[in-house]
Design a protein around this motif. Structure first.
Motif, mmCIF file in Angstrom:
data_model
loop_
_atom_site.group_PDB
_atom_site.id
_atom_site.type_symbol
_atom_site.label_atom_id
_atom_site.label_comp_id
_atom_site.label_asym_id
_atom_site.label_seq_id
_atom_site.Cartn_x
_atom_site.Cartn_y
_atom_site.Cartn_z
ATOM 1 N N VAL A 143 0.837 -1.206 0.000
ATOM 2 C CA VAL A 143 0.000 0.000 0.000
ATOM 3 C C VAL A 143 0.870 1.254 0.000
ATOM 4 N N SER A 144 1.953 1.241 0.779
ATOM 5 C CA SER A 144 2.862 2.385 0.829
ATOM 6 C C SER A 144 3.529 2.606 -0.527
ATOM 7 N N LEU A 145 4.001 1.534 -1.155
ATOM 8 C CA LEU A 145 4.628 1.639 -2.475
ATOM 9 C C LEU A 145 3.614 2.106 -3.516
ATOM 10 N N SER A 158 2.172 -1.211 -9.763
ATOM 11 C CA SER A 158 2.512 -0.483 -10.986
ATOM 12 C C SER A 158 3.162 0.853 -10.643
ATOM 13 N N GLU A 159 4.288 1.153 -11.305
ATOM 14 C CA GLU A 159 4.938 2.431 -11.064
ATOM 15 C C GLU A 159 4.268 3.552 -11.847
ATOM 16 N N GLU A 160 3.461 3.209 -12.855
ATOM 17 C CA GLU A 160 2.744 4.227 -13.630
ATOM 18 C C GLU A 160 1.467 4.700 -12.925
ATOM 19 N N THR A 161 0.689 3.739 -12.426
ATOM 20 C CA THR A 161 -0.605 4.078 -11.824
ATOM 21 C C THR A 161 -0.663 3.840 -10.327
ATOM 22 N N GLY A 162 0.274 3.066 -9.799
ATOM 23 C CA GLY A 162 0.229 2.715 -8.383
ATOM 24 C C GLY A 162 -0.750 1.594 -8.092
ATOM 25 N N ALA A 163 -1.371 1.018 -9.113
ATOM 26 C CA ALA A 163 -2.364 -0.036 -8.915
ATOM 27 C C ALA A 163 -1.701 -1.307 -8.389
ATOM 28 N N ARG A 177 1.029 4.035 -2.942
ATOM 29 C CA ARG A 177 0.777 5.454 -2.693
ATOM 30 C C ARG A 177 1.881 6.323 -3.294
ATOM 31 N N GLN A 178 3.109 5.815 -3.274
ATOM 32 C CA GLN A 178 4.245 6.568 -3.810
ATOM 33 C C GLN A 178 4.505 6.280 -5.297
ATOM 34 N N LYS A 179 3.698 5.377 -5.859
ATOM 35 C CA LYS A 179 3.867 4.954 -7.261
ATOM 36 C C LYS A 179 5.285 4.432 -7.518
ATOM 37 N N ILE A 180 5.696 3.532 -6.631
ATOM 38 C CA ILE A 180 6.979 2.850 -6.772
ATOM 39 C C ILE A 180 6.694 1.412 -7.207
ATOM 40 N N GLY A 181 7.265 0.999 -8.315
ATOM 41 C CA GLY A 181 7.021 -0.344 -8.831
ATOM 42 C C GLY A 181 7.582 -1.419 -7.913
ATOM 43 N N ALA A 182 6.850 -2.539 -7.810
ATOM 44 C CA ALA A 182 7.293 -3.646 -6.960
ATOM 45 C C ALA A 182 6.766 -4.960 -7.513
ATOM 46 N N LEU A 183 7.505 -6.027 -7.227
ATOM 47 C CA LEU A 183 7.116 -7.377 -7.633
ATOM 48 C C LEU A 183 7.538 -8.339 -6.527
ATOM 49 N N PHE A 215 -6.236 -3.730 -9.512
ATOM 50 C CA PHE A 215 -6.872 -2.623 -8.802
ATOM 51 C C PHE A 215 -7.421 -3.060 -7.441
ATOM 52 N N LEU A 216 -6.543 -3.593 -6.603
ATOM 53 C CA LEU A 216 -6.919 -4.084 -5.280
ATOM 54 C C LEU A 216 -6.583 -3.059 -4.207
ATOM 55 N N ASP A 217 -7.381 -3.038 -3.145
ATOM 56 C CA ASP A 217 -7.017 -2.250 -1.977
ATOM 57 C C ASP A 217 -6.319 -3.166 -0.970
ATOM 58 N N GLY A 218 -5.821 -2.581 0.117
ATOM 59 C CA GLY A 218 -5.049 -3.354 1.078
ATOM 60 C C GLY A 218 -5.850 -4.471 1.725
#
Length: 267
Positions: A117-119, A218-223, A121-127, A235-238
């Motif tokens: 959720v934090s990533l 996603s680093e583009e949308t934060g989704a 919010r900051q639109k930082i890509g993660a896998l 498009f999931l929430d926490g």
């Protein structure tokens, strides 16, 4: 004839139908599905040429099918491996890798979800990849070993841009972060949206080849997205993310008989 059908015949037909159904589910929306259609066309053409007494055409088609059966073992290697892994994951043959107490599992999942959720919010890509019953040690070996405790801070720091480990995937085994910067196989599904980048395709790819669960930001949308068995949920929430992850780690005998299906968007 119908009166001659006994209980054994019914069981026999049910087993065959179940096997064919499982095979269809394994090859659905893969290149194997198209190859199967091509084989069916060749079989029909062979029978038609035999019926029409086109001997040369029938001989060529017959030899093509014979050689094709050998070629199928090579072409279908990923699908055959996936099928054997599916059989090997049967509960009577294996014991789940993840055997964490429910309270501890909740705490670990909370750390992971908070990081996602934090990533987001900051639109930082993660896998983030979760190993389940199919071992993915070969994937872990492609990354940098960590073998650290799962924590929100560690996960966030790994994916901060321009840091040594931010590219690639983090792999979690049981209650440990095993490695970061891991390289994953990309999906070969031709029906995915062109909008999906390498991160999402890699996450889907590893879930096609194993029973792992992939969480992507996603680093583009934060989704936030989750991939399970090659299917992408976006498009999931926490809260929903935690529920899906917890459900993925529950033993079969603890899962409800009927599961609500999450809304999936294979875009």
């Amino acid at each position: 004839m119908i009166l001659d059908i006994g209980i054994r015949d019914v069981i026999d037909m049910a087993i065959v139908a179940y096997v064919f159904y499982k095979l269809f589910m394994l090859i659905r929306e893969t290149r194997a599905e198209q190859l199967i259609k091509g084989i069916l066309v060749l079989l029909i053409a062979t029978r038609l040429s035999q019926w029409a007494r086109l001997y040369v055409t029938n001989w060529i088609l017959d030899k093509t099918i014979t050689l094709g059966m050998i070629a199928l073992l090579i072409v279908f290697q990923p699908e055959l491996r996936r099928a054997l892994e599916y059989i090997g994951r049967s509960k009577f043959l294996t014991k789940s890798i993840v055997e964490i107490a429910d309270e501890e599992l909740n705490q670990k999942l909370s750390e992971i979800v908070e990081a996602a959720v934090s990533l987001s919010r900051q639109k930082i890509g993660a896998l983030i990849i979760f190993e389940r019953e199919t071992g993915i040690g070969d994937v872990i070996e492609t990354g940098t070993p960590i073998k650290g405790e799962i924590s929100t801070g560690l996960l966030i720091n790994i994916f901060i841009p321009n840091t040594p480990l931010h590219d690639g995937a983090v792999v979690i085994r049981a209650d440990k972060i095993m490695a970061a910067g891991c390289v994953l196989p990309l999906t070969e599904n031709p029906n995915l949206s062109k909008e999906l980048g390498t991160r999402h395709r890699a996450g889907i790819g590893i879930t096609e080849r194993s029973d792992a669960v992939a969480v992507m930001v996603s680093e583009e949308t934060g989704a936030i997205s989750v991939a399970i068995d090659g299917k992408l949920t976006r498009f999931l929430d926490g809260k929903t993310l935690k529920r899906i992850l917890k459900n993925a780690y529950k033993p079969e005998n603890e899962k409800p008989l009927f599961n609500w299906k999450w809304r999936q968007k294979n875009e």
